[in-house]
Design a protein around this motif. Structure first.
Motif, PDB file in Angstrom:
ATOM      1  N   GLU A  52       0.816  -1.203   0.000  1.00  0.00           N
ATOM      2  CA  GLU A  52       0.000   0.000   0.000  1.00  0.00           C
ATOM      3  C   GLU A  52       0.857   1.264   0.000  1.00  0.00           C
ATOM      4  O   GLU A  52       0.433   2.324  -0.440  1.00  0.00           O
ATOM      5  N   ASP A  53       2.088   1.153   0.514  1.00  0.00           N
ATOM      6  CA  ASP A  53       2.949   2.335   0.687  1.00  0.00           C
ATOM      7  C   ASP A  53       4.009   2.445  -0.406  1.00  0.00           C
ATOM      8  O   ASP A  53       5.172   2.725  -0.134  1.00  0.00           O
ATOM      9  N   LEU A  54       3.598   2.252  -1.648  1.00  0.00           N
ATOM     10  CA  LEU A  54       4.557   2.302  -2.755  1.00  0.00           C
ATOM     11  C   LEU A  54       5.290   3.631  -2.832  1.00  0.00           C
ATOM     12  O   LEU A  54       6.448   3.684  -3.261  1.00  0.00           O
ATOM     13  N   ASP A  55       4.623   4.709  -2.441  1.00  0.00           N
ATOM     14  CA  ASP A  55       5.246   6.022  -2.580  1.00  0.00           C
ATOM     15  C   ASP A  55       6.417   6.220  -1.627  1.00  0.00           C
ATOM     16  O   ASP A  55       7.108   7.234  -1.684  1.00  0.00           O
ATOM     17  N   THR A  71      14.795   0.584 -11.167  1.00  0.00           N
ATOM     18  CA  THR A  71      13.622   1.173 -11.813  1.00  0.00           C
ATOM     19  C   THR A  71      13.489   2.636 -11.391  1.00  0.00           C
ATOM     20  O   THR A  71      13.708   2.975 -10.221  1.00  0.00           O
ATOM     21  N   GLN A  72      13.137   3.505 -12.331  1.00  0.00           N
ATOM     22  CA  GLN A  72      12.946   4.913 -11.999  1.00  0.00           C
ATOM     23  C   GLN A  72      11.842   5.055 -10.950  1.00  0.00           C
ATOM     24  O   GLN A  72      10.843   4.335 -10.983  1.00  0.00           O
ATOM     25  N   THR A  73      12.017   6.007 -10.050  1.00  0.00           N
ATOM     26  CA  THR A  73      11.065   6.200  -8.960  1.00  0.00           C
ATOM     27  C   THR A  73       9.655   6.436  -9.474  1.00  0.00           C
ATOM     28  O   THR A  73       8.682   5.907  -8.922  1.00  0.00           O
ATOM     29  N   CYS A  74       9.513   7.205 -10.549  1.00  0.00           N
ATOM     30  CA  CYS A  74       8.184   7.515 -11.071  1.00  0.00           C
ATOM     31  C   CYS A  74       7.451   6.265 -11.536  1.00  0.00           C
ATOM     32  O   CYS A  74       6.216   6.184 -11.456  1.00  0.00           O
ATOM     33  N   ASP A  75       8.179   5.265 -12.025  1.00  0.00           N
ATOM     34  CA  ASP A  75       7.566   3.999 -12.414  1.00  0.00           C
ATOM     35  C   ASP A  75       7.359   3.086 -11.214  1.00  0.00           C
ATOM     36  O   ASP A  75       6.398   2.320 -11.150  1.00  0.00           O
ATOM     37  N   LEU A  76       8.264   3.177 -10.258  1.00  0.00           N
ATOM     38  CA  LEU A  76       8.199   2.309  -9.092  1.00  0.00           C
ATOM     39  C   LEU A  76       6.933   2.573  -8.275  1.00  0.00           C
ATOM     40  O   LEU A  76       6.320   1.646  -7.746  1.00  0.00           O
ATOM     41  N   VAL A  77       6.522   3.831  -8.159  1.00  0.00           N
ATOM     42  CA  VAL A  77       5.385   4.170  -7.296  1.00  0.00           C
ATOM     43  C   VAL A  77       4.035   3.990  -7.982  1.00  0.00           C
ATOM     44  O   VAL A  77       2.993   4.063  -7.320  1.00  0.00           O
ATOM     45  N   LEU A  78       4.024   3.765  -9.295  1.00  0.00           N
ATOM     46  CA  LEU A  78       2.760   3.594 -10.009  1.00  0.00           C
ATOM     47  C   LEU A  78       2.188   2.198  -9.779  1.00  0.00           C
ATOM     48  O   LEU A  78       2.839   1.186 -10.055  1.00  0.00           O
ATOM     49  N   ARG A  79       0.946   2.126  -9.323  1.00  0.00           N
ATOM     50  CA  ARG A  79       0.297   0.840  -9.072  1.00  0.00           C
ATOM     51  C   ARG A  79      -0.057   0.121 -10.369  1.00  0.00           C
ATOM     52  O   ARG A  79      -0.259  -1.091 -10.383  1.00  0.00           O
ATOM     53  N   SER A  80      -0.090   0.867 -11.473  1.00  0.00           N
ATOM     54  CA  SER A  80      -0.391   0.257 -12.765  1.00  0.00           C
ATOM     55  C   SER A  80       0.788  -0.519 -13.341  1.00  0.00           C
ATOM     56  O   SER A  80       0.635  -1.241 -14.324  1.00  0.00           O
ATOM     57  N   ARG A  81       1.952  -0.358 -12.757  1.00  0.00           N
ATOM     58  CA  ARG A  81       3.140  -1.092 -13.198  1.00  0.00           C
ATOM     59  C   ARG A  81       3.394  -2.221 -12.191  1.00  0.00           C
ATOM     60  O   ARG A  81       3.830  -1.949 -11.070  1.00  0.00           O
TER      61      ARG A  81
END
Length: 314
Positions: free
Chosen positions: A3-6, A41-51
């Motif tokens: 839940e805490d991907l960010d 992995t780039q942070t912007c991709d890491l935090v996306l739940r769609s990835r």
């Protein structure tokens, strides 16, 4: 998926002791990673739940004599992880794709904290996959230089190693582009700011006659090896006249370029690949090297054509 991907970001270190590797027959084996893995992995991709997945590289710990040149950034398969210490690196030769559910199951900690380190890590990870593939016929020309640098970079006791510690980048510039042979090539030796004095183009001092005779032969060809020039630079550095320093560093650049020749027994297409049968030396500082020249030149990487490091088994 956690839940805490960010809370996660590129450069985080996971205490994962093995990663999957697919063999030629499709069987998945588990490769030991005794030092853990680091997120690439780039942070912007890491935090996306769609990835649903992310990528990690194996962490390796090097001996200091190998770690120092790797920290300089000239070995693209190795990226320093500052918070793990000066000898810890992401080895981009070994990258695995993992499901993000792993993040919930494995302990993680930040391997990078400072913003400058964050930017540097991301740039060097990206460079690993974006670097230029030099034409096959050019590689034999630069191999002698690569061997020299690999053997001495980071060794400050070596005059050449000492001189290379003042170099920001070694770049190969092709003036007319890489469309066809022969290529008009220059080896760009880019020094750290302040290493040499700055002169306006119309105020460039003449090369002293004594120094000219020491550096160059009657035809204007460099006669000294890199080690000879580096030794003089290192020995006389503190008391050296600024004009002498300027021209000695220029000679050092010329001597590095003069090393860039293939074996006389090389194939005809290799021998004919470089215009005029030689690569020109060019000296500048990081302040002087223009963006336009950066665009038409490519970094010379130490690990080009070299095998990856073996993973440690513990």
């Amino acid at each position: 998926m956690p839940e805490d991907l960010d809370e996660y970001r590129q450069g985080d270190v996971l205490d994962l002791m093995q990663v999957p590797v697919v063999t030629a027959n499709g069987i998945i084996r588990q490769q030991p990673t005794p030092n853990g893995v680091v997120v690439v992995t780039q942070t912007c991709d890491l935090v996306l739940r769609s990835r649903p997945t992310f990528h990690v590289a194996c962490v390796v710990v090097l001996e200091e004599d190998k770690a120092k040149p790797a920290r300089s950034g000239r070995q693209p398969n190795l990226v320093h992880i500052p918070e793990l210490g000066p000898q810890s690196f992401a080895d981009l030769s070994f990258i695995a794709t993992l499901d993000k559910s792993v993040l919930s199951e494995v302990g993680a900690r930040h391997g990078i904290l400072q913003i400058d380190d964050v930017r540097r890590f991301g740039q060097r990870v990206g460079r690993r996959f974006a670097r230029f593939a030099f034409p096959d016929e050019v590689v034999p020309w630069v191999r002698p230089l690569q061997k020299l640098v690999e053997g001495r970079e980071g060794n400050l006791e070596s005059p050449v190693g000492w001189a290379l510690d003042h170099v920001v980048s070694l770049r190969l510039e092709c003036e007319e582009g890489w469309k066809s042979t022969p290529y008009a090539l220059a080896l760009c030796v880019v020094l750290k700011a302040g290493v040499i004095p700055s002169f306006e183009p119309d105020e460039l001092p003449d090369l002293p006659v004594e120094l000219s005779d020491w550096l160059y032969d009657a035809n204007g060809e460099i006669r000294r090896k890199p080690a000879d020039i580096a030794q003089r630079l290192k020995r006389e550095n503190a008391e050296m006249d600024s004009i002498v320093r300027y021209w000695l560093w220029g000679g050092f650049a010329d001597s590095l370029a003069a090393m860039c020749v293939p074996s006389a027994s090389a194939a005809t297409d290799i021998l004919a690949a470089v215009e005029g049968g030689q690569i020109r030396g060019d000296l500048s500082t990081s302040e002087e090297f223009s963006f336009e020249r950066y665009r038409r030149s490519e970094e010379l990487d130490l690990d080009h054509l070299s095998p990856p490091l073996p993973l440690q088994d513990g």
